[in-house]
Design an enzyme around this catalytic site. Structure first.
Site, PDB file in Angstrom:
ATOM      1  N   ASN A   7       9.697 -10.584  -4.450  1.00 19.21           N
ATOM      2  CA  ASN A   7       8.958 -10.721  -3.191  1.00 19.21           C
ATOM      3  C   ASN A   7       8.326 -12.105  -3.210  1.00 19.21           C
ATOM      4  O   ASN A   7       7.339 -12.342  -3.900  1.00 19.21           O
ATOM      5  CB  ASN A   7       7.896  -9.615  -3.116  1.00 19.21           C
ATOM      6  CG  ASN A   7       7.131  -9.637  -1.799  1.00 19.21           C
ATOM      7  OD1 ASN A   7       7.282 -10.555  -1.001  1.00 19.21           O
ATOM      8  ND2 ASN A   7       6.301  -8.631  -1.592  1.00 19.21           N
ATOM      9  N   LYS A  14       6.340 -12.325  -6.657  1.00 17.06           N
ATOM     10  CA  LYS A  14       6.135 -11.036  -7.331  1.00 17.06           C
ATOM     11  C   LYS A  14       7.484 -10.551  -7.808  1.00 17.06           C
ATOM     12  O   LYS A  14       8.472 -10.690  -7.081  1.00 17.06           O
ATOM     13  CB  LYS A  14       5.613  -9.999  -6.322  1.00 17.06           C
ATOM     14  CG  LYS A  14       4.125  -9.933  -6.236  1.00 17.06           C
ATOM     15  CD  LYS A  14       3.749  -8.641  -5.508  1.00 17.06           C
ATOM     16  CE  LYS A  14       2.479  -8.840  -4.732  1.00 17.06           C
ATOM     17  NZ  LYS A  14       2.280  -7.979  -3.616  1.00 17.06           N
ATOM     18  N   HIS A 205       0.424   3.072   7.420  1.00 21.72           N
ATOM     19  CA  HIS A 205       0.388   2.169   6.257  1.00 21.72           C
ATOM     20  C   HIS A 205      -0.887   1.339   6.400  1.00 21.72           C
ATOM     21  O   HIS A 205      -0.967   0.445   7.246  1.00 21.72           O
ATOM     22  CB  HIS A 205       1.630   1.265   6.231  1.00 21.72           C
ATOM     23  CG  HIS A 205       1.603   0.308   5.086  1.00 21.72           C
ATOM     24  ND1 HIS A 205       2.410   0.438   3.985  1.00 21.72           N
ATOM     25  CD2 HIS A 205       0.827  -0.787   4.862  1.00 21.72           C
ATOM     26  CE1 HIS A 205       2.135  -0.530   3.118  1.00 21.72           C
ATOM     27  NE2 HIS A 205       1.182  -1.285   3.635  1.00 21.72           N
ATOM     28  N   ASN A 208      -4.148  -4.267   3.315  1.00 16.73           N
ATOM     29  CA  ASN A 208      -4.761  -5.443   3.918  1.00 16.73           C
ATOM     30  C   ASN A 208      -4.073  -5.724   5.267  1.00 16.73           C
ATOM     31  O   ASN A 208      -4.721  -6.057   6.246  1.00 16.73           O
ATOM     32  CB  ASN A 208      -4.638  -6.619   2.951  1.00 16.73           C
ATOM     33  CG  ASN A 208      -5.631  -7.695   3.306  1.00 16.73           C
ATOM     34  OD1 ASN A 208      -6.719  -7.421   3.815  1.00 16.73           O
ATOM     35  ND2 ASN A 208      -5.235  -8.934   3.085  1.00 16.73           N
ATOM     36  N   ARG A 238      -6.695  -9.584  10.257  1.00 18.87           N
ATOM     37  CA  ARG A 238      -6.039  -9.717  11.567  1.00 18.87           C
ATOM     38  C   ARG A 238      -6.727  -8.800  12.575  1.00 18.87           C
ATOM     39  O   ARG A 238      -7.117  -7.684  12.248  1.00 18.87           O
ATOM     40  CB  ARG A 238      -4.564  -9.336  11.486  1.00 18.87           C
ATOM     41  CG  ARG A 238      -3.725 -10.242  10.620  1.00 18.87           C
ATOM     42  CD  ARG A 238      -2.240  -9.905  10.784  1.00 18.87           C
ATOM     43  NE  ARG A 238      -1.462 -10.468   9.703  1.00 18.87           N
ATOM     44  CZ  ARG A 238      -0.762  -9.740   8.832  1.00 18.87           C
ATOM     45  NH1 ARG A 238      -0.723  -8.413   8.927  1.00 18.87           N
ATOM     46  NH2 ARG A 238      -0.083 -10.330   7.880  1.00 18.87           N
ATOM     47  N   GLU A 381       7.601   0.234  -1.969  1.00 14.93           N
ATOM     48  CA  GLU A 381       8.558  -0.648  -1.292  1.00 14.93           C
ATOM     49  C   GLU A 381       9.543  -1.264  -2.293  1.00 14.93           C
ATOM     50  O   GLU A 381      10.733  -1.367  -2.007  1.00 14.93           O
ATOM     51  CB  GLU A 381       7.793  -1.749  -0.539  1.00 14.93           C
ATOM     52  CG  GLU A 381       7.061  -1.199   0.676  1.00 14.93           C
ATOM     53  CD  GLU A 381       5.919  -2.084   1.153  1.00 14.93           C
ATOM     54  OE1 GLU A 381       4.871  -2.110   0.485  1.00 14.93           O
ATOM     55  OE2 GLU A 381       6.079  -2.742   2.184  1.00 14.93           O
TER      56      GLU A 381
HETATM   57  P1  AMP Z   1      -3.048  -3.108  -0.126  1.00  9.74           P
HETATM   58  O1  AMP Z   1      -2.874  -4.299   0.780  1.00  9.74           O
HETATM   59  O2  AMP Z   1      -2.116  -1.989   0.170  1.00  9.74           O
HETATM   60  O3  AMP Z   1      -3.097  -3.474  -1.584  1.00  9.74           O
HETATM   61  O4  AMP Z   1      -4.506  -2.517   0.201  1.00  9.74           O
HETATM   62  C1  AMP Z   1      -5.687  -3.282   0.069  1.00  9.74           C
HETATM   63  C2  AMP Z   1      -6.845  -2.531   0.710  1.00  9.74           C
HETATM   64  O5  AMP Z   1      -7.013  -1.251   0.058  1.00  9.74           O
HETATM   65  C3  AMP Z   1      -8.179  -3.258   0.580  1.00  9.74           C
HETATM   66  O6  AMP Z   1      -8.893  -3.182   1.819  1.00  9.74           O
HETATM   67  C4  AMP Z   1      -8.896  -2.436  -0.467  1.00  9.74           C
HETATM   68  O7  AMP Z   1     -10.287  -2.489  -0.307  1.00  9.74           O
HETATM   69  C5  AMP Z   1      -8.393  -1.046  -0.142  1.00  9.74           C
HETATM   70  N1  AMP Z   1      -8.665  -0.107  -1.224  1.00  9.74           N
HETATM   71  C6  AMP Z   1      -8.135  -0.081  -2.465  1.00  9.74           C
HETATM   72  N2  AMP Z   1      -8.714   0.909  -3.206  1.00  9.74           N
HETATM   73  C7  AMP Z   1      -9.643   1.493  -2.406  1.00  9.74           C
HETATM   74  C8  AMP Z   1     -10.579   2.564  -2.580  1.00  9.74           C
HETATM   75  N3  AMP Z   1     -10.691   3.238  -3.724  1.00  9.74           N
HETATM   76  N4  AMP Z   1     -11.350   2.889  -1.508  1.00  9.74           N
HETATM   77  C9  AMP Z   1     -11.261   2.228  -0.348  1.00  9.74           C
HETATM   78  N5  AMP Z   1     -10.402   1.224  -0.128  1.00  9.74           N
HETATM   79  C10 AMP Z   1      -9.603   0.855  -1.142  1.00  9.74           C
END
Ligand code: AMP
Length: 395
Positions: A7, A14, A205, A208, A238, A381
């Protein structure tokens, strides 16, 4: 057979190395800050974690370093041993409806789509070109974020805009996170015993980046991201949906250039814009400590989700399940609770204990008697990219 999944971002790479078809992960990691003086390399494998800080000039250099360190740790003797390489490619436009073996024509088509994904497709191509330079004989596969959504009907993918914008400039809804929506809807169908026919579900989904997808019989029929990943849900940085007139208003009255508005909507909006943090954990902590801006950000995030789920339930007409995935979807019990509490009109009822339990497997979190299932399904993914690469190189 060993399959490497890549990626490639503009300054990062990655990687995840799989043994296929068992899907055993042999190694994984990240090269970041490529092009900077001190790039960082992280590698996890069946041994002590390896970390190093050294200059990495470009993606090819990053791969050369991996090809040197893999044999040192007994991970892989050489890239020539790979059965194939799978690349995540963000935009496949209307040209790609499925994962595709990469040849010169496919490479040109990915390049031709750069105007639709000016940040992502060039980075994805850097990864493809870098690998081609090192091991030209190894088959490579592109797995597109947009492909799963190519089943949307025109009433879902067309905007009510002048027709020529679509016919001449390809302005339409494409949708993203397709590999994730595909994976979690497929896993849900397996759990529900609907592996052949596919489930009717709404997949959320929430990471972030965040997007919703309405899935009928295993096929995407509507999704919240559009021409670009900016449309739809509230995200880390966003805005998601806004009145498009805000753009002209801020240009004419706020003194912003189009680049500045673009940057503000993509990088300084969403949770970050509302509450000063793009991290849902920190938003929740601040909210619990009484911070009003964090509470507002959480509420706007949840409100947008409730609107989308309600709308998608109406689009689908019937619903087996609501599925949460992504960092927030998998880990934030407060977000899931707040969303589901407001979906009583769909007959949704959560099991509070199941929702709160910290687990990392796919699990149902609805109460007995809920009219619609609610599931948390960790996304994978890279696993899908490995599967699809293996399928195409062995076909
Ligand atoms: P990703 O882009 O899928 O890695 O997700 C990132 C998002 O997941 C960020 O906003 C993190 O704060 C949130 N996140 C990860 N672990 C937790 C948790 N235990 N509680 C709330 N949000 C989380």
């Amino acid at each position: 057979m060993k399959i490497l999944v890549l990626n490639s971002g503009s300054s990062s790479l990655k990687f995840k190395l799989y043994e296929m078809p068992s899907k055993k992960v042999l190694a994984q990691g990240l090269v970041e800050r490529i092009g900077e003086e001190r790039s960082l390399i992280h590698l996890r494998y069946d041994g002590p974690t390896y970390e190093s800080s050294e200059p990495v000039h470009d993606h090819r250099h990053a791969l050369e370093i991996l090809e040197k360190i893999f044999p040192r740790f007994g991970i892989l003797p050489s890239f020539k041993e790979l059965g194939g390489v799978g690349h995540r490619v963000v935009h496949g436009g209307e040209s790609f409806t499925a994962p595709t073996l990469i040849d010169a024509t496919v490479r040109s088509a990915i390049k031709a789509l750069i105007p639709l994904a000016p940040l992502h497709n060039p980075a994805n191509l850097m990864g493809i070109d870098a690998f081609t330079a090192l091991a030209p004989e190894t088959p490579q596969v592109a797995v597109f974020d947009t492909a799963f959504h190519q089943s949307m009907p025109p009433e879902a993918f067309r905007y009510a805009l002048p027709q020529s914008w679509y016919t001449q400039r390809q302005v339409r809804r494409y949708g993203f996170h397709g590999t994730s929506h595909y994976y979690v809807s497929r896993e849900l169908a397996k759990h529900l015993g609907k592996g052949d026919s596919g489930a009717d579900c709404i997949t959320l989904h929430l990471g972030n980046g965040a997007s919703a997808c309405a899935v009928r019989g295993g096929q995407s029929v509507e999704t919240s991201m559009g021409l670009t990943p900016l449309e739809g849900l509230v995200m880390g940085t966003r805005s998601g949906d806004i009145d498009p007139a805000i753009v002209f208003y801020m240009q004419e009255n706020g003194g912003l250039s189009s680049e500045e508005v673009d940057k503000a909507l993509n990088k300084a909006s969403g949770l970050l814009g509302l509450a000063g943090s793009n991290d849902m954990r920190s938003i929740q902590e601040k909210m619990n400590a009484g911070d009003a801006a964090a509470k507002l950000a959480f509420d706007v995030f949840v409100h947008r989700l409730v609107k989308y789920v309600g709308a998608y339930a109406a689009v689908l007409g019937r619903l087996d399940a609501l599925v949460f995935t992504g960092g927030i979807g998998e880990h934030s019990a407060p977000v899931r609770r707040a969303v589901c509490e407001r979906l009583g009109i769909l007959g949704i009822a959560l099991d509070p204990a199941a929702n709160e339990a910290e687990r990392s497997d796919a699990r149902a979190i609805h109460a007995q008697g809920s009219a619609v299932d609610v599931w948390v399904i960790p996304t994978d993914e890279e696993g899908v990219i490995a599967e699809e690469t293996y399928r195409l190189v062995t076909a």
